[in-house]
Design a protein around this motif. Structure first.
Motif, PDB file in Angstrom:
ATOM      1  N   ASP A   1      46.724  25.822   4.522  1.00  0.00           N
ATOM      2  CA  ASP A   1      46.079  24.519   4.442  1.00  0.00           C
ATOM      3  C   ASP A   1      44.585  24.587   4.753  1.00  0.00           C
ATOM      4  N   ALA A   2      44.120  25.707   5.262  1.00  0.00           N
ATOM      5  CA  ALA A   2      42.690  25.881   5.541  1.00  0.00           C
ATOM      6  C   ALA A   2      41.908  25.961   4.242  1.00  0.00           C
ATOM      7  N   PHE A   3      40.571  25.893   4.353  1.00  0.00           N
ATOM      8  CA  PHE A   3      39.726  26.058   3.168  1.00  0.00           C
ATOM      9  C   PHE A   3      39.554  27.536   2.824  1.00  0.00           C
ATOM     10  N   LEU A   4      39.246  28.339   3.872  1.00  0.00           N
ATOM     11  CA  LEU A   4      38.835  29.725   3.662  1.00  0.00           C
ATOM     12  C   LEU A   4      39.721  30.725   4.404  1.00  0.00           C
ATOM     13  N   LEU A   5      39.756  31.923   3.873  1.00  0.00           N
ATOM     14  CA  LEU A   5      40.382  33.073   4.513  1.00  0.00           C
ATOM     15  C   LEU A   5      39.284  33.982   5.082  1.00  0.00           C
ATOM     16  N   HIS A   6      39.701  34.991   5.835  1.00  0.00           N
ATOM     17  CA  HIS A   6      38.873  36.160   6.176  1.00  0.00           C
ATOM     18  C   HIS A   6      37.651  35.858   7.045  1.00  0.00           C
TER      19      HIS A   6
ATOM     20  N   SER B   1      24.768  27.311   4.281  1.00  0.00           N
ATOM     21  CA  SER B   1      24.310  25.968   4.623  1.00  0.00           C
ATOM     22  C   SER B   1      22.863  25.997   5.099  1.00  0.00           C
ATOM     23  N   ALA B   2      22.548  26.984   5.949  1.00  0.00           N
ATOM     24  CA  ALA B   2      21.192  27.093   6.490  1.00  0.00           C
ATOM     25  C   ALA B   2      20.172  27.396   5.403  1.00  0.00           C
ATOM     26  N   LEU B   3      20.500  28.305   4.484  1.00  0.00           N
ATOM     27  CA  LEU B   3      19.553  28.686   3.434  1.00  0.00           C
ATOM     28  C   LEU B   3      19.262  27.533   2.483  1.00  0.00           C
ATOM     29  N   LEU B   4      20.240  26.681   2.249  1.00  0.00           N
ATOM     30  CA  LEU B   4      19.984  25.513   1.411  1.00  0.00           C
ATOM     31  C   LEU B   4      18.926  24.624   2.043  1.00  0.00           C
ATOM     32  N   GLU B   5      19.042  24.411   3.356  1.00  0.00           N
ATOM     33  CA  GLU B   5      18.019  23.621   4.037  1.00  0.00           C
ATOM     34  C   GLU B   5      16.689  24.361   4.055  1.00  0.00           C
ATOM     35  N   LEU B   6      16.716  25.647   4.390  1.00  0.00           N
ATOM     36  CA  LEU B   6      15.485  26.440   4.450  1.00  0.00           C
ATOM     37  C   LEU B   6      14.724  26.378   3.132  1.00  0.00           C
ATOM     38  N   SER B   7      15.438  26.425   2.038  1.00  0.00           N
ATOM     39  CA  SER B   7      14.785  26.429   0.718  1.00  0.00           C
ATOM     40  C   SER B   7      13.936  25.189   0.482  1.00  0.00           C
ATOM     41  N   THR B   8      14.266  24.094   1.150  1.00  0.00           N
ATOM     42  CA  THR B   8      13.534  22.838   0.931  1.00  0.00           C
ATOM     43  C   THR B   8      12.229  22.779   1.712  1.00  0.00           C
TER      44      THR B   8
ATOM     45  N   TYR C   1      31.361  24.618   8.047  1.00  0.00           N
ATOM     46  CA  TYR C   1      30.059  24.962   7.459  1.00  0.00           C
ATOM     47  C   TYR C   1      30.156  25.211   5.959  1.00  0.00           C
ATOM     48  N   TYR C   2      31.316  25.618   5.484  1.00  0.00           N
ATOM     49  CA  TYR C   2      31.526  25.723   4.037  1.00  0.00           C
ATOM     50  C   TYR C   2      31.420  24.349   3.392  1.00  0.00           C
ATOM     51  N   LEU C   3      32.109  23.362   3.964  1.00  0.00           N
ATOM     52  CA  LEU C   3      32.039  22.008   3.423  1.00  0.00           C
ATOM     53  C   LEU C   3      30.638  21.435   3.576  1.00  0.00           C
ATOM     54  N   GLU C   4      30.008  21.680   4.712  1.00  0.00           N
ATOM     55  CA  GLU C   4      28.644  21.197   4.896  1.00  0.00           C
ATOM     56  C   GLU C   4      27.712  21.772   3.838  1.00  0.00           C
ATOM     57  N   ALA C   5      27.856  23.054   3.542  1.00  0.00           N
ATOM     58  CA  ALA C   5      27.028  23.683   2.511  1.00  0.00           C
ATOM     59  C   ALA C   5      27.278  23.041   1.152  1.00  0.00           C
ATOM     60  N   LEU C   6      28.523  22.768   0.835  1.00  0.00           N
ATOM     61  CA  LEU C   6      28.843  22.120  -0.436  1.00  0.00           C
ATOM     62  C   LEU C   6      28.225  20.720  -0.513  1.00  0.00           C
TER      63      LEU C   6
ATOM     64  N   ALA D   1      22.101  31.201  -1.402  1.00  0.00           N
ATOM     65  CA  ALA D   1      23.115  30.313  -0.832  1.00  0.00           C
ATOM     66  C   ALA D   1      24.204  30.011  -1.845  1.00  0.00           C
ATOM     67  N   VAL D   2      23.808  29.715  -3.086  1.00  0.00           N
ATOM     68  CA  VAL D   2      24.794  29.397  -4.123  1.00  0.00           C
ATOM     69  C   VAL D   2      25.646  30.623  -4.452  1.00  0.00           C
ATOM     70  N   GLU D   3      25.040  31.795  -4.477  1.00  0.00           N
ATOM     71  CA  GLU D   3      25.824  33.008  -4.713  1.00  0.00           C
ATOM     72  C   GLU D   3      26.893  33.186  -3.636  1.00  0.00           C
ATOM     73  N   MET D   4      26.538  32.910  -2.393  1.00  0.00           N
ATOM     74  CA  MET D   4      27.515  32.985  -1.311  1.00  0.00           C
ATOM     75  C   MET D   4      28.627  31.968  -1.517  1.00  0.00           C
ATOM     76  N   LEU D   5      28.259  30.753  -1.902  1.00  0.00           N
ATOM     77  CA  LEU D   5      29.272  29.723  -2.134  1.00  0.00           C
ATOM     78  C   LEU D   5      30.174  30.082  -3.308  1.00  0.00           C
ATOM     79  N   GLN D   6      29.619  30.730  -4.322  1.00  0.00           N
ATOM     80  CA  GLN D   6      30.443  31.162  -5.452  1.00  0.00           C
ATOM     81  C   GLN D   6      31.503  32.160  -5.008  1.00  0.00           C
ATOM     82  N   ILE D   7      31.116  33.105  -4.149  1.00  0.00           N
ATOM     83  CA  ILE D   7      32.080  34.098  -3.661  1.00  0.00           C
ATOM     84  C   ILE D   7      33.092  33.433  -2.732  1.00  0.00           C
ATOM     85  N   LEU D   8      32.610  32.585  -1.824  1.00  0.00           N
ATOM     86  CA  LEU D   8      33.528  31.901  -0.908  1.00  0.00           C
ATOM     87  C   LEU D   8      34.508  31.007  -1.662  1.00  0.00           C
TER      88      LEU D   8
END
Length: 408
Positions: free
Chosen positions: A361-366, A320-327, A387-392, A342-349
């Motif tokens: 029922d959660a979004f993410l594991l681990h 999420s932070a890197l997406l903002e930083l990039s701008t 923060y996963y949803l915020e990044a998306l 940032a997108v590579e991280m989101l792809q893995i997540l």
């Protein structure tokens, strides 16, 4: 340590000359809408399963399919209503607005209490902050302003930072302690200063960021979890850890807080020193990532064993932070580099390895909450989901040529 510093500096140099400018990754092909829809589906399952709205989903152990709930007042209580607000923003469905509003209204009275720690920003900005951003409800604004005034009372002008943990002053003999997480809570002060709260709130936030930048980081730009200061003359005593592996290690979520925090501080101040620093703390994080882009709970943890748990929450925060930083970066190659990371991280997540899907029922594991105390180890945790949803949502805005921050 010298060799690690050398390779980190080499990495930073390569980024600065734009050697990562080969634009071959599938940034635009990432299915952001379908991943937000996945979050919506998972959140609906949670909304249906919780016994009442005063039960705030907090975490889920690896071997459990039931949420462990928290109460209004805990530092994590704002993330669940924040998730609901983001889903309302994306869908404009009043069902999400109503659910978000009910939980936020339950949290709102906390804005008028005396701040017990630095966590007011987490609690208030995720809940009331998003609520006010999307509805303009005056009660939310009033609560945010009161919470900012209360948080400011923990500021020590001799030191130049906010006291993060008053309870640790005697318990750990940390006269004035400031944790890196506190960078996130400066957003509440900056917001309040822009919305009628007074210049002094801006000044406190600015000085806190400046002092933390000076003392809480090592030469390679990795951070200490805790900076301890003397209360009489304000001098820096030592840097230690509380949730990391050791005083000299790089705790993954702590470094993520630093990346997000200094990116936000640049947004609020336009001081290029903070932009430069945000890049430096990002680069050391990126230079030490394992192959799958998701850090171990501490970057030094593999020294213990190869089976140490990963921390998806750190990755979600950083994405999420890197997406903002990039701008904020004028050089197009460097901006593209941070956005792609940032997108590579989101792809893995978003892969079966990290999404909970039908397992929970959660979004993410681990994710890892507090390894040293054995709390929430290899678990699903609300702030990872937030923060996963915020990044998306941020990525969707960027793909639609909108501001990453919408109407913040």
């Amino acid at each position: 340590m010298k060799s690690r510093t050398f390779f980190t500096l080499v990495f930073i140099f390569l980024v600065s000359i734009g050697c990562f400018s080969c634009k071959t990754t599938a940034t635009d092909d990432f299915p952001v809408d379908s991943e937000i829809a996945y979050c919506r589906s998972q959140a609906m399952r949670t909304l249906v399963s919780i016994p009442s709205l005063d039960k705030i989903p907090n975490s889920m152990d690896l071997d459990s399919i039931k949420w462990r709930y928290t109460q209004a007042g805990s530092w994590t209580c704002g993330f669940w209503p924040g998730i609901l607000w983001y889903l309302y923003e994306d869908t404009k469905d009043n069902m999400w607005r109503e659910a978000a509003g009910k939980v936020t209204d339950m949290i709102a009275p906390l804005a008028y209490r005396k701040a017990k720690s630095h966590d007011s920003g987490f609690i208030m900005m995720c809940s009331l902050g998003n609520g006010y951003r999307l509805t303009g409800k005056p009660e939310y604004k009033e609560g945010l302003l009161h919470a900012a005034d209360s948080l400011a009372m923990l500021y020590n002008p001799v030191v130049g930072t906010i006291l993060s943990w008053p309870g640790m002053v005697k318990k750990e003999n940390w006269p004035h302690n400031t944790i890196i997480d506190n960078m996130m809570n400066l957003e509440l002060l900056f917001w309040a200063a822009r919305n009628g709260g007074g210049q002094y709130l801006y000044d406190i936030a600015y000085k806190h960021a400046e002092t933390t930048m000076k003392h809480q980081f090592r030469k390679d730009y990795s951070c200490y979890h805790v900076a301890v200061y003397d209360t009489l003359d304000g001098h820096f005593i030592k840097g230690v850890t509380h949730q990391g592996l050791s005083d000299d290690s790089m705790w993954a979520r702590g470094q993520a807080w630093a990346i997000y925090g200094y990116t936000m501080v640049y947004r609020e101040t336009h001081d290029v020193r903070f932009l430069d620093f945000a890049r430096k703390v990002s680069d050391v994080y990126l230079s030490r990532l394992p192959e799958d882009m998701i850090p171990y709970w501490d970057f030094n943890a593999p020294e213990l064993s190869s089976g140490e748990p990963k921390d998806a929450s750190a990755s979600a925060i950083t994405a999420s932070a890197l997406l903002e930083l990039s701008t904020y970066i004028n050089d197009s190659d460097s901006a593209f580099f941070y956005r792609n990371k940032a997108v590579e991280m989101l792809q893995i997540l978003s892969s079966p390895a990290y999404q909970a899907r039908n397992k929970k029922d959660a979004f993410l594991l681990h994710s890892v909450g507090h390894m040293n105390k054995g709390w929430e180890v290899d678990a699903s945790i609300s702030y990872a989901d937030y923060y996963y949803l915020e990044a998306l949502v941020r990525l969707k805005r960027l793909k639609e040529k909108q501001s990453v921050l919408a109407n913040l």
